[in-house]
Design a protein around this motif. Sequence first.
Motif, PDB file in Angstrom:
ATOM      1  N   PRO A 228       0.818  -1.227   0.000  1.00  0.00           N
ATOM      2  CA  PRO A 228       0.000   0.000   0.000  1.00  0.00           C
ATOM      3  C   PRO A 228       0.850   1.277   0.000  1.00  0.00           C
ATOM      4  N   LEU A 229       1.984   1.243   0.729  1.00  0.00           N
ATOM      5  CA  LEU A 229       2.865   2.409   0.735  1.00  0.00           C
ATOM      6  C   LEU A 229       3.481   2.627  -0.647  1.00  0.00           C
ATOM      7  N   GLY A 276      -7.949  13.948  -3.770  1.00  0.00           N
ATOM      8  CA  GLY A 276      -8.474  12.680  -3.258  1.00  0.00           C
ATOM      9  C   GLY A 276      -7.369  11.661  -3.064  1.00  0.00           C
ATOM     10  N   VAL A 277      -6.517  11.568  -4.068  1.00  0.00           N
ATOM     11  CA  VAL A 277      -5.422  10.595  -3.989  1.00  0.00           C
ATOM     12  C   VAL A 277      -4.522  10.905  -2.796  1.00  0.00           C
ATOM     13  N   GLN A 278      -4.267  12.202  -2.580  1.00  0.00           N
ATOM     14  CA  GLN A 278      -3.397  12.566  -1.449  1.00  0.00           C
ATOM     15  C   GLN A 278      -4.030  12.171  -0.126  1.00  0.00           C
ATOM     16  N   LEU A 279      -5.363  12.397  -0.009  1.00  0.00           N
ATOM     17  CA  LEU A 279      -6.032  12.027   1.236  1.00  0.00           C
ATOM     18  C   LEU A 279      -5.980  10.525   1.466  1.00  0.00           C
ATOM     19  N   LEU A 282      -2.597   9.698   2.664  1.00  0.00           N
ATOM     20  CA  LEU A 282      -2.403  10.138   4.058  1.00  0.00           C
ATOM     21  C   LEU A 282      -3.045   9.115   4.985  1.00  0.00           C
ATOM     22  N   GLY A 283      -4.225   8.632   4.587  1.00  0.00           N
ATOM     23  CA  GLY A 283      -4.927   7.624   5.381  1.00  0.00           C
ATOM     24  C   GLY A 283      -4.088   6.363   5.507  1.00  0.00           C
ATOM     25  N   GLU A 287      -2.610   4.481   8.809  1.00  0.00           N
ATOM     26  CA  GLU A 287      -2.795   3.080   9.213  1.00  0.00           C
ATOM     27  C   GLU A 287      -1.483   2.510   9.761  1.00  0.00           C
ATOM     28  N   TYR A 288      -0.393   2.795   9.061  1.00  0.00           N
ATOM     29  CA  TYR A 288       0.889   2.285   9.537  1.00  0.00           C
ATOM     30  C   TYR A 288       1.308   3.008  10.820  1.00  0.00           C
ATOM     31  N   LEU A 289       1.099   4.338  10.821  1.00  0.00           N
ATOM     32  CA  LEU A 289       1.520   5.129  11.981  1.00  0.00           C
ATOM     33  C   LEU A 289       0.791   4.662  13.233  1.00  0.00           C
ATOM     34  N   GLY A 290      -0.524   4.419  13.131  1.00  0.00           N
ATOM     35  CA  GLY A 290      -1.312   3.963  14.278  1.00  0.00           C
ATOM     36  C   GLY A 290      -0.776   2.639  14.802  1.00  0.00           C
TER      37      GLY A 290
END
Length: 316
Positions: A228-229, A276-279, A282-283, A287-290
């Motif tokens: 995903p990244l 939209g793509v940037q958001l 960021l999401g 997910e990884y950060l959380g």
Amino acid sequence: MKTKKISIVLPVFNEANSLPLLWQRLDAVIKQSAYPFEVIFVDDGSHDQTTEILYDIQNKNAGVVKFVRLSRNFGHQQALTCGIESALGQAVILMDADLQDTPEALPNLIAKWEEGFEVVYAIRTDRKEFFIKRWAFSAFYRLQAKMIEIKLPLDAGIFSIMDKKVVDQLKSMGERNRYLPGLRGFTGFKQTGIKIERGARHAGEPKVSLAKLFKLAMDGIFSMSYVPLRLANYLGLCIASGSFVIALWALYTKFFTDQASPGWSSNLAGTFFIGGVQLVFLGILGEYLGRIYDEVKGRPYYIIDQKVGFEEDHAS
Ligand code: UDP
Ligand code: MG
């Protein structure tokens, strides 16, 4: 009678209506088997009659049945992990307590383990669930297979037998946000699947909510894959090449044609698209950060309130 003990781990959350029949069927299977068993029920903070029923079953079958009560509802994967960490058998069987995982199939799992496989999982042949849920599961397993590097079996959940070798590895993995079928596959060794029909839930509603299933599906991908990244890179490259083509086209219209400049709507569509793509990405970072935040906090994955029936283990 064989000497190797087999542990059976069952997470239980508000299953008072399934437990009596489950125990009746499981007990019959155990009595038929040549192995000694320990059956570990993990009561995941139930608030119906589950705890009383488990006390009763444990009381009448001390020496075989043990139960752990968690201090609150932690979740399916957490309850399973608690059971795995309490298990002492040479092999551990994981199964749900709502009779979707058929107790009568245990001898088939055990027979394959005896052949020398360290993991034998059930491949679900027939899900008795609403078709949208079935499709969602099927789509998830196939998407996951494309994203993660290790090969996980399609359509296999937690119903499985694992050798002590695998269990010891699982016990040493301290990560939170656990996706057990993924971690089980990660350990390697000889793994195989056998087809077992997945029954219908015996009573009540599913105890894993759709939101929790979604979280598990996300764990199944984010804890096993960087794809995903990487998508951000690929998409960024695609969009950048697209804008290069547009720039060429703009130069061409300016120097070689006398057409009016293109309208603002295409501009706006492009801006919205990029926004939209940037958001979305960021999401994905979130997910990884959380998940990293969870690891850094280092809180316990589950908290035990009470353990019943484990006394003999300490005595011996
Ligand atoms: N379960 C649990 N904690 C929870 C939710 C479920 O221990 O927070 C148990 C539940 O009692 C059952 C198993 O986990 O034995 C699987 O739950 P469920 O049948 O709801 O999941 P599904 O079959 O719908 O995936
Ligand atoms: Mg179920």
